[in-house]
Design an enzyme around this catalytic site. Structure first.
Site, short mmCIF file in Angstrom:
data_model
loop_
_atom_site.label_atom_id
_atom_site.label_comp_id
_atom_site.label_asym_id
_atom_site.label_seq_id
_atom_site.Cartn_x
_atom_site.Cartn_y
_atom_site.Cartn_z
N ASN A 38 -24.47 -9.73 -32.69
CA ASN A 38 -25.72 -9.05 -33.04
C ASN A 38 -26.93 -9.63 -32.30
OD1 ASN A 38 -27.30 -7.23 -34.38
ND2 ASN A 38 -27.08 -8.17 -36.41
N HIS A 123 -23.42 -4.42 -50.99
CA HIS A 123 -24.78 -4.96 -51.13
C HIS A 123 -25.68 -4.09 -51.98
CE1 HIS A 123 -24.82 -7.32 -47.07
NE2 HIS A 123 -23.68 -7.45 -47.71
N ARG A 148 -23.06 -7.84 -54.36
CA ARG A 148 -24.05 -8.84 -53.94
C ARG A 148 -25.42 -8.29 -54.29
NH1 ARG A 148 -25.85 -10.58 -47.76
NH2 ARG A 148 -27.58 -9.14 -48.12
N TYR A 160 -35.22 -10.83 -46.45
CA TYR A 160 -33.89 -10.50 -45.94
C TYR A 160 -33.03 -9.90 -47.06
CZ TYR A 160 -32.09 -14.34 -48.65
OH TYR A 160 -31.75 -15.14 -49.70
N ASP A 210 -26.69 -14.06 -51.60
CA ASP A 210 -26.76 -14.70 -50.28
C ASP A 210 -28.10 -15.41 -50.15
OD1 ASP A 210 -26.60 -15.39 -47.62
OD2 ASP A 210 -26.12 -13.38 -46.89
N HIS A 212 -28.83 -17.11 -47.43
CA HIS A 212 -29.13 -16.90 -46.01
C HIS A 212 -29.79 -18.10 -45.34
CE1 HIS A 212 -29.45 -14.11 -42.59
NE2 HIS A 212 -28.62 -13.36 -43.28
N GLU A 236 -24.11 -17.88 -51.26
CA GLU A 236 -23.70 -17.91 -49.85
C GLU A 236 -24.71 -18.65 -49.00
OE1 GLU A 236 -22.70 -13.99 -48.57
OE2 GLU A 236 -23.37 -14.37 -46.53
N GLU A 262 -20.29 -17.43 -41.87
CA GLU A 262 -20.47 -16.24 -41.03
C GLU A 262 -20.98 -16.57 -39.63
OE1 GLU A 262 -23.24 -14.02 -43.64
OE2 GLU A 262 -24.69 -14.17 -42.02
N ARG A 283 -16.17 -18.01 -44.75
CA ARG A 283 -16.60 -16.66 -44.40
C ARG A 283 -16.49 -16.34 -42.90
NH1 ARG A 283 -19.26 -13.07 -46.46
NH2 ARG A 283 -21.12 -13.16 -45.14
N HIS A 312 -17.06 -12.39 -43.54
CA HIS A 312 -18.25 -11.62 -43.20
C HIS A 312 -17.84 -10.20 -42.82
CE1 HIS A 312 -21.90 -11.46 -40.20
NE2 HIS A 312 -22.23 -10.96 -41.37
N ASP A 316 -22.90 -5.09 -38.57
CA ASP A 316 -22.84 -5.48 -37.16
C ASP A 316 -21.41 -5.87 -36.75
OD1 ASP A 316 -24.09 -7.57 -38.97
OD2 ASP A 316 -23.52 -8.88 -37.32
N GLU A 339 -16.27 -8.85 -47.48
CA GLU A 339 -17.55 -8.12 -47.48
C GLU A 339 -17.34 -6.75 -46.86
OE1 GLU A 339 -20.61 -9.95 -45.12
OE2 GLU A 339 -22.20 -8.82 -46.09
N TRP A 402 -33.83 -17.97 -40.32
CA TRP A 402 -33.71 -16.60 -40.79
C TRP A 402 -32.32 -16.43 -41.38
CZ3 TRP A 402 -30.99 -12.03 -40.58
CH2 TRP A 402 -31.60 -10.94 -41.25
C1 CS2 Z 1 -25.57 -11.30 -43.94
C2 CS2 Z 1 -25.65 -10.46 -42.70
O1 CS2 Z 1 -23.72 -9.94 -44.50
C3 CS2 Z 1 -24.28 -11.02 -44.69
O2 CS2 Z 1 -23.90 -11.85 -45.46
O3 CS2 Z 1 -25.80 -12.63 -43.86
O4 CS2 Z 1 -26.37 -9.33 -43.06
C4 CS2 Z 1 -26.31 -11.09 -41.47
O5 CS2 Z 1 -27.67 -11.22 -41.64
C5 CS2 Z 1 -26.04 -10.23 -40.28
O6 CS2 Z 1 -24.67 -9.93 -40.21
C6 CS2 Z 1 -26.54 -10.89 -39.01
O7 CS2 Z 1 -25.99 -10.34 -37.90
MG MG Z 2 -24.65 -13.77 -45.23
#
Ligand code: CS2
Ligand code: MG
Length: 402
Positions: A38, A123, A148, A160, A210, A212, A236, A262, A283, A312, A316, A339, A402
């Site tokens: 991504n 999600h 989630r 996010y 998450d 993140h 997560e 991930e 993950r 994950h 993407d 996921e 991020w």
């Molecule tokens: C996230 C993703 O799916 C997840 O758990 O952390 O949305 C992540 O931000 C993206 O896959 C980044 O490419």
């Molecule tokens: Mg994640």
């Protein structure tokens, strides 16, 4: 012997950007692999086109393990997301070919079913708590057994994990959007909506969250402890995983399970987390951790330490990745959860996938190979449009994870 005759790399943006590798053998068998990283798509496309494709032509497509070793050790430069995504694409395409040659779905080649279906989580999100609760209700009605939950933090633009349109897609702008972040506001707010979900819907489904990579270890410890009564399936990425000893500190303070992986790309990157039992779910994914061959190795290491899988599977990761994940998930003894975010309709016009969702679970196609086709004519209608993930800044203007 069925040799690799062609290696083609397709880059297109049907709903979002994807890099897809297609191998063709001398017998005309096609194999697909996802090569999407991504926001850094062209780096992998070039790695494959310029540096890997010339090495594949003429090689026996049946020798999956040997080709993996050849590409990994033979490059001298090891690991890292670009390398491991490129190797993953080749590996996935070779498993697809092997399945087609054998006349079997890939999960049969991996040892056959260990379970009836693959438990998934999706999600739910909201711009405020009432809209998050409505979204959770919607996912419950759709039959999900695991959800989630993420909500916008009041006063923080672009938190996010919060969906804007029908599909959550954070890589949305031609240059990175800069989004503000306040750890204090998040730590005050997130536990309250997780509690509100349990109060309204009870405990009859799995609830995930998450973080993140936003917290320091001691902040993550405080968060995990605070939400223990919500009985999360996992929190997560509570803290960035570069400094893996720091997970020990989180562990000392909370029984909330932890999921990480991930952004990690090899067995060596998760070795410490797994062997020290610092996480409960790993993950790593087919596409970013070296394909089916290498991910299976990670999952086997995890099984020795009672760490379960939780790959994950955001949008993407293309439908090719998702199919490969479902084939592998179906077979591994220590599967935990997968996921799953349904792709945009444009994506599904290009990738025809036989993966099926039913009653909160995914099921693989029964046709030989992975069961996914790439329609390159349809892909031509969606030329590549570069998109970046956002960048987070603290309220004082400094860069945050991020
Ligand atoms: C996230 C993703 O799916 C997840 O758990 O952390 O949305 C992540 O931000 C993206 O896959 C980044 O490419
Ligand atoms: Mg994640």
């Amino acid at each position: 012997m069925s040799n690799i005759e062609r290696a083609e790399v397709f880059v297109a943006s049907p709903g979002r950007s994807f890099v897809t590798l297609r191998l063709t053998t001398s017998d005309g068998v096609l194999g697909l692999g996802d090569a999407t990283l991504n926001g850094r798509e062209l780096a992998v496309a070039s790695y494959l086109r310029d540096h890997v494709a010339p090495l594949l032509i003429g090689r026996d497509s049946a020798r999956i393990e040997d080709i993996w070793q050849y590409l990994y050790r033979g490059a001298y430069w090891r690991r890292g997301p670009v390398t491991m995504t490129a190797i993953a694409a080749v590996d996935t395409a070779l498993w697809d070919i092997k399945g087609k040659v054998a006349g079997l779905p890939v999960y049969q080649l991996l040892g056959g079913r260990s379970r009836d279906g693959v438990l998934v989580y999706s999600h739910a999100s909201g711009t405020d708590v009432p809209s998050l609760l409505d979204d959770v209700a919607r996912f419950r009605e759709l039959g999900y057994h695991a959800i989630r939950a993420q909500a916008a933090v009041p006063g923080i633009r672009g938190t996010y994990g919060v969906r804007k349109g029908a599909v959550y897609e954070p890589a949305a702008t031609s240059l990175p959007e800069e989004q503000p972040w306040s750890t204090e506001a998040y730590l005050d707010h997130a536990p309250t909506y997780l509690e509100a979900i349990r109060e309204r819907f009870g405990f009859g489904f799995h609830l995930l969250h998450d973080v993140h990579h936003r917290l320091t270890p001691i902040e993550a410890a405080r968060f995990g402890k605070r939400v223990e009564d919500c009985r999360l399936f996992w929190m997560e990425d509570p803290t960035p995983a570069e400094n893996q000893e720091s997970f020990q500190l989180i562990r000392q303070h909370t029984t909330t399970p932890i999921a990480v992986g991930e952004v990690l790309t090899s067995i060596w990157d998760v070795q410490h987390l797994i062997t020290e039992q610092l996480i409960d779910y790993v993950r790593t994914s087919v596409v970013h951790a070296g394909g089916i061959t290498h991910l299976r190795r990670i999952f086997d290491l995890a099984a020795l330490y009672q760490v379960r899988t939780g790959s994950h599977g955001a949008t993407d990761l293309s439908p090719v990745s998702l199919a490969a994940a479902v084939h592998l998930d179906l077979t591994v003894p220590n599967f935990g959860i997968q996921e799953y975010m349904p792709h945009a309709p444009e994506t599904m016009e290009v990738f025809r996938s036989g993966v099926r969702f039913e009653d909160g679970m995914l099921h693989p196609p029964e046709e030989p190979g992975l069961g996914v086709e790439y329609d390159e004519k349809a892909a031509e209608r969606f030329p590549y449009e570069p998109r970046y993930l956002p960048v987070a800044r603290r309220l004082d203007g400094s860069v945050h994870d991020w």
